[in-house]
Design a protein around this motif. Structure first.
Motif, PDB file in Angstrom:
ATOM      1  N   TRP A  15       0.838  -1.193   0.000  1.00 36.71           N
ATOM      2  CA  TRP A  15       0.000   0.000   0.000  1.00 36.71           C
ATOM      3  C   TRP A  15       0.879   1.251   0.000  1.00 36.71           C
ATOM      4  O   TRP A  15       0.757   2.131   0.847  1.00 36.71           O
ATOM      5  CB  TRP A  15      -0.921   0.004   1.207  1.00 36.71           C
ATOM      6  CG  TRP A  15      -2.217   0.723   0.934  1.00 36.71           C
ATOM      7  CD1 TRP A  15      -2.484   1.584  -0.070  1.00 36.71           C
ATOM      8  CD2 TRP A  15      -3.429   0.610   1.677  1.00 36.71           C
ATOM      9  NE1 TRP A  15      -3.764   2.027  -0.021  1.00 36.71           N
ATOM     10  CE2 TRP A  15      -4.388   1.450   1.044  1.00 36.71           C
ATOM     11  CE3 TRP A  15      -3.806  -0.108   2.799  1.00 36.71           C
ATOM     12  CZ2 TRP A  15      -5.686   1.586   1.520  1.00 36.71           C
ATOM     13  CZ3 TRP A  15      -5.091   0.024   3.263  1.00 36.71           C
ATOM     14  CH2 TRP A  15      -6.029   0.857   2.637  1.00 36.71           C
ATOM     15  N   ASP A  16       1.806   1.325  -0.962  1.00 32.34           N
ATOM     16  CA  ASP A  16       2.631   2.517  -1.132  1.00 32.34           C
ATOM     17  C   ASP A  16       3.077   2.605  -2.588  1.00 32.34           C
ATOM     18  O   ASP A  16       2.638   1.831  -3.440  1.00 32.34           O
ATOM     19  CB  ASP A  16       3.822   2.521  -0.168  1.00 32.34           C
ATOM     20  CG  ASP A  16       4.874   1.472  -0.481  1.00 32.34           C
ATOM     21  OD1 ASP A  16       4.755   0.785  -1.525  1.00 32.34           O
ATOM     22  OD2 ASP A  16       5.833   1.341   0.291  1.00 32.34           O
ATOM     23  N   GLU A  17       3.963   3.529  -2.885  1.00 34.25           N
ATOM     24  CA  GLU A  17       4.336   3.801  -4.271  1.00 34.25           C
ATOM     25  C   GLU A  17       5.152   2.687  -4.913  1.00 34.25           C
ATOM     26  O   GLU A  17       5.317   2.663  -6.132  1.00 34.25           O
ATOM     27  CB  GLU A  17       5.128   5.116  -4.361  1.00 34.25           C
ATOM     28  CG  GLU A  17       6.466   5.116  -3.643  1.00 34.25           C
ATOM     29  CD  GLU A  17       6.351   5.417  -2.156  1.00 34.25           C
ATOM     30  OE1 GLU A  17       7.399   5.495  -1.496  1.00 34.25           O
ATOM     31  OE2 GLU A  17       5.212   5.571  -1.672  1.00 34.25           O
ATOM     32  N   ARG A  20       3.672  -1.312  -7.629  1.00 36.02           N
ATOM     33  CA  ARG A  20       3.739  -1.830  -8.994  1.00 36.02           C
ATOM     34  C   ARG A  20       4.939  -2.773  -9.164  1.00 36.02           C
ATOM     35  O   ARG A  20       4.820  -3.854  -9.743  1.00 36.02           O
ATOM     36  CB  ARG A  20       3.826  -0.686 -10.003  1.00 36.02           C
ATOM     37  CG  ARG A  20       3.682  -1.153 -11.459  1.00 36.02           C
ATOM     38  CD  ARG A  20       3.867  -0.006 -12.427  1.00 36.02           C
ATOM     39  NE  ARG A  20       2.924   1.082 -12.207  1.00 36.02           N
ATOM     40  CZ  ARG A  20       1.698   1.100 -12.701  1.00 36.02           C
ATOM     41  NH1 ARG A  20       1.261   0.093 -13.442  1.00 36.02           N
ATOM     42  NH2 ARG A  20       0.908   2.122 -12.473  1.00 36.02           N
ATOM     43  N   LYS A  38     -11.118  -0.621  -0.337  1.00 40.39           N
ATOM     44  CA  LYS A  38     -10.246   0.326  -1.036  1.00 40.39           C
ATOM     45  C   LYS A  38      -8.830  -0.228  -1.195  1.00 40.39           C
ATOM     46  O   LYS A  38      -8.120   0.167  -2.126  1.00 40.39           O
ATOM     47  CB  LYS A  38     -10.209   1.669  -0.307  1.00 40.39           C
ATOM     48  CG  LYS A  38      -9.670   1.636   1.105  1.00 40.39           C
ATOM     49  CD  LYS A  38      -9.716   3.031   1.720  1.00 40.39           C
ATOM     50  CE  LYS A  38      -9.176   3.044   3.145  1.00 40.39           C
ATOM     51  NZ  LYS A  38      -9.201   4.407   3.735  1.00 40.39           N
ATOM     52  N   TYR A  39      -8.443  -1.139  -0.334  1.00 33.73           N
ATOM     53  CA  TYR A  39      -7.125  -1.782  -0.460  1.00 33.73           C
ATOM     54  C   TYR A  39      -7.111  -2.703  -1.669  1.00 33.73           C
ATOM     55  O   TYR A  39      -6.189  -2.659  -2.499  1.00 33.73           O
ATOM     56  CB  TYR A  39      -6.815  -2.553   0.819  1.00 33.73           C
ATOM     57  CG  TYR A  39      -5.523  -3.338   0.798  1.00 33.73           C
ATOM     58  CD1 TYR A  39      -4.298  -2.699   0.735  1.00 33.73           C
ATOM     59  CD2 TYR A  39      -5.538  -4.732   0.881  1.00 33.73           C
ATOM     60  CE1 TYR A  39      -3.108  -3.422   0.740  1.00 33.73           C
ATOM     61  CE2 TYR A  39      -4.360  -5.461   0.887  1.00 33.73           C
ATOM     62  CZ  TYR A  39      -3.151  -4.797   0.824  1.00 33.73           C
ATOM     63  OH  TYR A  39      -1.977  -5.524   0.835  1.00 33.73           O
ATOM     64  N   GLU A  41      -9.149  -2.605  -4.216  1.00 35.23           N
ATOM     65  CA  GLU A  41      -9.332  -1.787  -5.407  1.00 35.23           C
ATOM     66  C   GLU A  41      -8.051  -1.050  -5.776  1.00 35.23           C
ATOM     67  O   GLU A  41      -7.751  -0.854  -6.960  1.00 35.23           O
ATOM     68  CB  GLU A  41     -10.477  -0.811  -5.188  1.00 35.23           C
ATOM     69  CG  GLU A  41     -11.833  -1.507  -5.095  1.00 35.23           C
ATOM     70  CD  GLU A  41     -12.948  -0.584  -4.669  1.00 35.23           C
ATOM     71  OE1 GLU A  41     -14.124  -0.968  -4.817  1.00 35.23           O
ATOM     72  OE2 GLU A  41     -12.653   0.524  -4.174  1.00 35.23           O
ATOM     73  N   TYR A  42      -7.282  -0.649  -4.776  1.00 35.82           N
ATOM     74  CA  TYR A  42      -5.989  -0.010  -5.021  1.00 35.82           C
ATOM     75  C   TYR A  42      -5.058  -0.960  -5.762  1.00 35.82           C
ATOM     76  O   TYR A  42      -4.391  -0.577  -6.731  1.00 35.82           O
ATOM     77  CB  TYR A  42      -5.372   0.424  -3.690  1.00 35.82           C
ATOM     78  CG  TYR A  42      -3.991   1.021  -3.799  1.00 35.82           C
ATOM     79  CD1 TYR A  42      -3.813   2.345  -4.201  1.00 35.82           C
ATOM     80  CD2 TYR A  42      -2.860   0.279  -3.488  1.00 35.82           C
ATOM     81  CE1 TYR A  42      -2.543   2.905  -4.297  1.00 35.82           C
ATOM     82  CE2 TYR A  42      -1.591   0.825  -3.582  1.00 35.82           C
ATOM     83  CZ  TYR A  42      -1.442   2.142  -3.983  1.00 35.82           C
ATOM     84  OH  TYR A  42      -0.175   2.685  -4.081  1.00 35.82           O
ATOM     85  N   LEU A  43      -5.035  -2.215  -5.338  1.00 34.03           N
ATOM     86  CA  LEU A  43      -4.144  -3.189  -5.970  1.00 34.03           C
ATOM     87  C   LEU A  43      -4.505  -3.412  -7.436  1.00 34.03           C
ATOM     88  O   LEU A  43      -3.620  -3.652  -8.264  1.00 34.03           O
ATOM     89  CB  LEU A  43      -4.190  -4.517  -5.212  1.00 34.03           C
ATOM     90  CG  LEU A  43      -3.664  -4.503  -3.776  1.00 34.03           C
ATOM     91  CD1 LEU A  43      -3.760  -5.907  -3.167  1.00 34.03           C
ATOM     92  CD2 LEU A  43      -2.229  -3.997  -3.702  1.00 34.03           C
ATOM     93  N   ASN A  45      -5.189  -1.387  -9.603  1.00 32.59           N
ATOM     94  CA  ASN A  45      -4.624  -0.335 -10.452  1.00 32.59           C
ATOM     95  C   ASN A  45      -3.189  -0.615 -10.876  1.00 32.59           C
ATOM     96  O   ASN A  45      -2.677   0.043 -11.786  1.00 32.59           O
ATOM     97  CB  ASN A  45      -4.661   1.015  -9.715  1.00 32.59           C
ATOM     98  CG  ASN A  45      -6.064   1.497  -9.445  1.00 32.59           C
ATOM     99  OD1 ASN A  45      -6.923   1.423 -10.306  1.00 32.59           O
ATOM    100  ND2 ASN A  45      -6.305   1.989  -8.237  1.00 32.59           N
TER     101      ASN A  45
END
Length: 212
Positions: A15-17, A20, A38-39, A41-43, A45
């Protein structure tokens, strides 16, 4: 095939920059529940790998809206690139809240409903759950007691992998990350655990009646 199993605790490393880069080479992500929408869903991306999930007992908000871009495999036998995954979320009932809690009898009824799907798939490769199996690194309190029917599923289908969450590793010094039961590798997915498996062999679907 490289798989990332996640559960219960969002990983600070994901859960940081740098997410990827950390997800490079991951073919499939399996979530065992109790993670914020939201975690997940964040992944989505930062990876093209599908995220398959089951519900945890703290996922009541999922009833309003499921995590976008992810695939719920709860109460299903989901086949992805030949990998057969049976999903059974939730934990042992410990209060009256309707938050994916089940008695042993209720979980058995859910399992029976998947019998035909598992038979048509020719078996299962991965048993994906939130709770552990009874007597297999589970807890002694009602909320963390495992399900006996999960042991029965391992005996019946002999999946190569049983992946669960719910049991945070800080609950006890003797809780292993990985262990075995018969020919099944059991993985506690709390936070994150990455592992590799052989590319699955495509198994022809069985006919509706009979095996021939």
């Amino acid at each position: 095939m490289k798989i990332l199993a996640i559960s219960d605790v969002p990983s600070k490393l994901l859960w940081d920059e740098s997410v990827r880069k950390r997800l490079e080479g991951i073919d499939l992500i399996l979530s065992c529940g109790d993670l914020p929408k939201k975690y997940l869903e964040y992944l989505t991306n930062f990876t093209t790998a599908p995220i398959l999930y089951v519900h945890g007992n703290h996922d009541g908000s999922y009833k309003e809206s499921e995590p976008g871009g992810c695939i719920c495999v709860d109460d299903a036998v989901y086949v992805w690139k030949g990998l057969r995954i049976m999903g059974l979320g939730g934990c042992n009932r410990y209060n009256r809240d309707d938050t994916f809690q089940y008695t042993e009898a209720e979980m058995r009824r859910r399992v029976r409903k998947l019998w035909l799907a598992a038979r048509r798939a020719g078996g299962i490769d991965i048993l994906l759950t939130h709770a552990p199996a009874s007597g297999l690194n589970d807890g002694t309190d009602k909320a963390h007691k495992g399900f006996q029917v999960f042991n029965d599923l391992m005996d019946q289908y002999q999946p190569k992998w049983f992946i669960h969450g719910h049991m945070h590793l800080n609950y006890g010094a003797n809780l292993p990350r990985v262990c075995t039961r018969g020919g099944t590798t059991v993985i506690n997915a709390t936070e994150r655990y990455e592992f590799e498996i052989p590319d699955p062999v495509q198994v022809p679907k069985r006919k509706l009646f009979g095996w021939g």
